[in-house]
Design an enzyme around this catalytic site. Structure first.
Site, short mmCIF file in Angstrom:
data_model
loop_
_atom_site.label_atom_id
_atom_site.label_comp_id
_atom_site.label_asym_id
_atom_site.label_seq_id
_atom_site.Cartn_x
_atom_site.Cartn_y
_atom_site.Cartn_z
N GLN A 25 0.83 -1.15 -0.15
CA GLN A 25 -0.05 0.03 0.06
C GLN A 25 0.81 1.05 -0.02
OE1 GLN A 25 -1.91 1.65 3.79
NE2 GLN A 25 -3.91 1.32 2.67
N ARG A 40 -4.98 9.52 3.55
CA ARG A 40 -3.68 10.34 3.61
C ARG A 40 -3.88 11.32 2.51
NH1 ARG A 40 0.52 8.18 6.82
NH2 ARG A 40 -0.49 6.53 7.93
N LYS A 49 -7.71 1.93 -2.39
CA LYS A 49 -8.52 1.88 -1.06
C LYS A 49 -9.42 3.31 -1.24
CE LYS A 49 -8.54 2.85 3.83
NZ LYS A 49 -7.67 3.22 5.01
N ARG A 70 -14.55 -5.08 11.65
CA ARG A 70 -15.04 -5.93 12.72
C ARG A 70 -15.76 -7.06 12.08
NH1 ARG A 70 -17.99 -4.50 17.86
NH2 ARG A 70 -16.85 -6.40 18.41
N ARG A 101 -7.85 -7.59 12.66
CA ARG A 101 -7.52 -7.81 14.28
C ARG A 101 -7.55 -9.21 14.28
NH1 ARG A 101 -10.67 -3.42 16.91
NH2 ARG A 101 -11.97 -3.77 15.18
N CYS A 160 -10.41 -5.67 21.89
CA CYS A 160 -10.10 -4.68 23.20
C CYS A 160 -9.13 -3.72 22.62
CB CYS A 160 -9.32 -5.57 23.93
SG CYS A 160 -7.71 -6.29 23.73
N CYS A 212 -2.96 -4.37 19.86
CA CYS A 212 -2.90 -3.83 18.37
C CYS A 212 -2.98 -2.49 18.10
CB CYS A 212 -3.88 -4.51 17.44
SG CYS A 212 -5.72 -4.37 18.05
N CYS A 232 -0.82 -9.07 20.85
CA CYS A 232 -2.10 -9.27 20.81
C CYS A 232 -2.53 -9.96 22.24
CB CYS A 232 -2.64 -10.44 19.78
SG CYS A 232 -4.23 -10.74 19.85
#
Length: 399
Positions: A96, A167, A214, A293, A316, A342, A346, A358
């Site tokens: 990236q 960015r 992206k 998520r 994650r 949590c 990370c 982690c």
């Protein structure tokens, strides 16, 4: 399962539809070298079955940030070693590419010459300033440097160039951050001009590589750098026409709040960007991926079955269990160690100038030196108390 089926993107076949999205890991050396720690981390993900791995924030110029850098031919070899390791396990590798708002070599030269006012004027650390001050001729030079970075990645055996649409690129596209009055400001066509120029230049520079973009989207509650929800489908079509092979649709950032894009438990629902991704996917013919998520195979499979995405970004959750894919392939999704959201290891560690770890995976960040193996003698063990998460002072409430 659809998540395990191969997919062809830009003429290249990816063995499955699981991608590890670009994260700032903090593993690389200060000069941007892909060191043993970084190489071991990504190799472990490939060994665990991930089909596509993206290195986050690869800079085409020197910068002070601890991220990968690929601005000099001497850096090609460390990327080649990583590409070879990843390919050995059947995974594709992407970089990236992003451009920071300053060049550390220029700043150091100004500092050595005692030109402190010029140093302060350039070192804003804030795209709010840079996006509206950068001159058109400098934007042309930035495109040249990003294309040169892509060429080095190609020489290293990297498969995909992922353009960081947040960015600088996202700030220019943004109706919130971009207040320019020239050909790069105002209308959607003007605000996305640089992004489309970059895509076309990149396509010409490395025609045999897959080009990913992206696409950050500003939602009513979150984000500043990117395009609005109404603008996203229009811009997505322009990106496809310009030569982009795949889109990664995600929450826009530039707010200073990491929870906007990496939400801890209770901030955002699971798969929170799926519907916006589906909106973009409905107007293009190229593959579209998303993240946010998505932590288990059932969620991923539902997104694909409902036609909301073609690939799924697992971030994650792969830190928590790098064998996420292999366990799914073996029909053992119940054995996957689940991410608890949590953000203790990370996100917090990176913000505190350390590196990703982690709380539920002791190997994470130490893949070259720590190896979890079965005990030589089986025992029955009882854990009394709140567990490791509670012991570390986490406030996620999972205990």
């Amino acid at each position: 399962m659809n998540i395990l089926r191969p997919i062809t993107i830009g003429g290249q076949e990816f063995k499955n539809r699981v991608l590890f999205p670009p994260l700032t890991t903090g593993y690389e050396d200060k000069d941007g070298t892909i060191n043993e720690q970084s190489r071991a981390f990504y190799t472990r993900l490939a060994k665990g079955g991930v089909g596509y791995i993206v290195l986050g924030d690869v800079a085409p110029i020197p910068s002070f940030a601890v991220t990968p850098k690929l601005y000099d031919d001497s850096q090609i070899e460390c990327f080649r070693k990583l590409a070879d390791n990843v390919h050995a396990h059947g995974a594709k590798l992407g970089v990236q590419i992003f451009h920071p708002e300053y060049n550390s070599e220029v700043l150091n030269a100004l500092f050595a010459a005692g030109k402190m006012e010029e140093v302060r004027s350039q070192l804003h650390h804030d795209m709010d300033h840079f996006v509206n001050e950068v001159m058109p001729e400098t934007l042309d030079q930035i495109i040249d440097k990003m294309c040169a970075c892509a060429l080095r990645a190609q020489q290293a055996g990297v498969d995909v160039v992922s353009i960081h649409g947040d960015r600088l690129v996202g700030a220019l596209c943004s109706p919130i951050m971009n207040t320019r009055s020239d050909e790069f400001g105002g209308s959607l066509e003007n605000r996305t001009r640089f992004a489309l120029m970059l895509v076309k230049a990149m396509k010409a520079a490395v025609p045999d590589m897959v080009i990913e973009y992206k696409l950050p989207v500003i939602t009513p509650e979150r984000g500043k750098g990117g395009v609005s929800i109404d603008e996203a489908p229009i811009f997505a079509q322009w990106l496809e026409q310009a030569g982009v092979d795949m889109l990664h649709v995600a929450q826009a950032n530039h707010t200073g709040n990491m929870a906007d894009t990496i939400p801890p438990m209770g901030v955002q629902p699971y798969c929170f960007f799926a519907d916006i991704t589906a909106l973009v996917k409905s107007v293009v013919s190229i593959p579209v991926s998303t993240s946010g998520r998505i932590i288990d195979p059932a969620m991923s499979e539902e997104l694909l079955n409902e036609g909301k995405a073609d690939m799924v970004g697992i971030g994650r959750a792969l830190l928590a269990d790098p064998d996420w894919v292999n366990k799914t392939l073996a029909g053992r999704p119940q054995d996957i160690i689940r991410c608890i959201g949590c953000n203790e290891g990370c996100v917090d560690t990176v913000l505190n100038r350390s590196f990703i770890a982690c709380v539920v995976n002791a190997e994470n960040g130490f893949e070259a030196v720590r190896f979890i193996t079965p005990a030589e003698q089986r025992k029955k063990v009882v854990v009394i108390g709140g567990g490791a998460c509670w012991l570390r002072g986490c406030s996620c409430g999972c205990y």
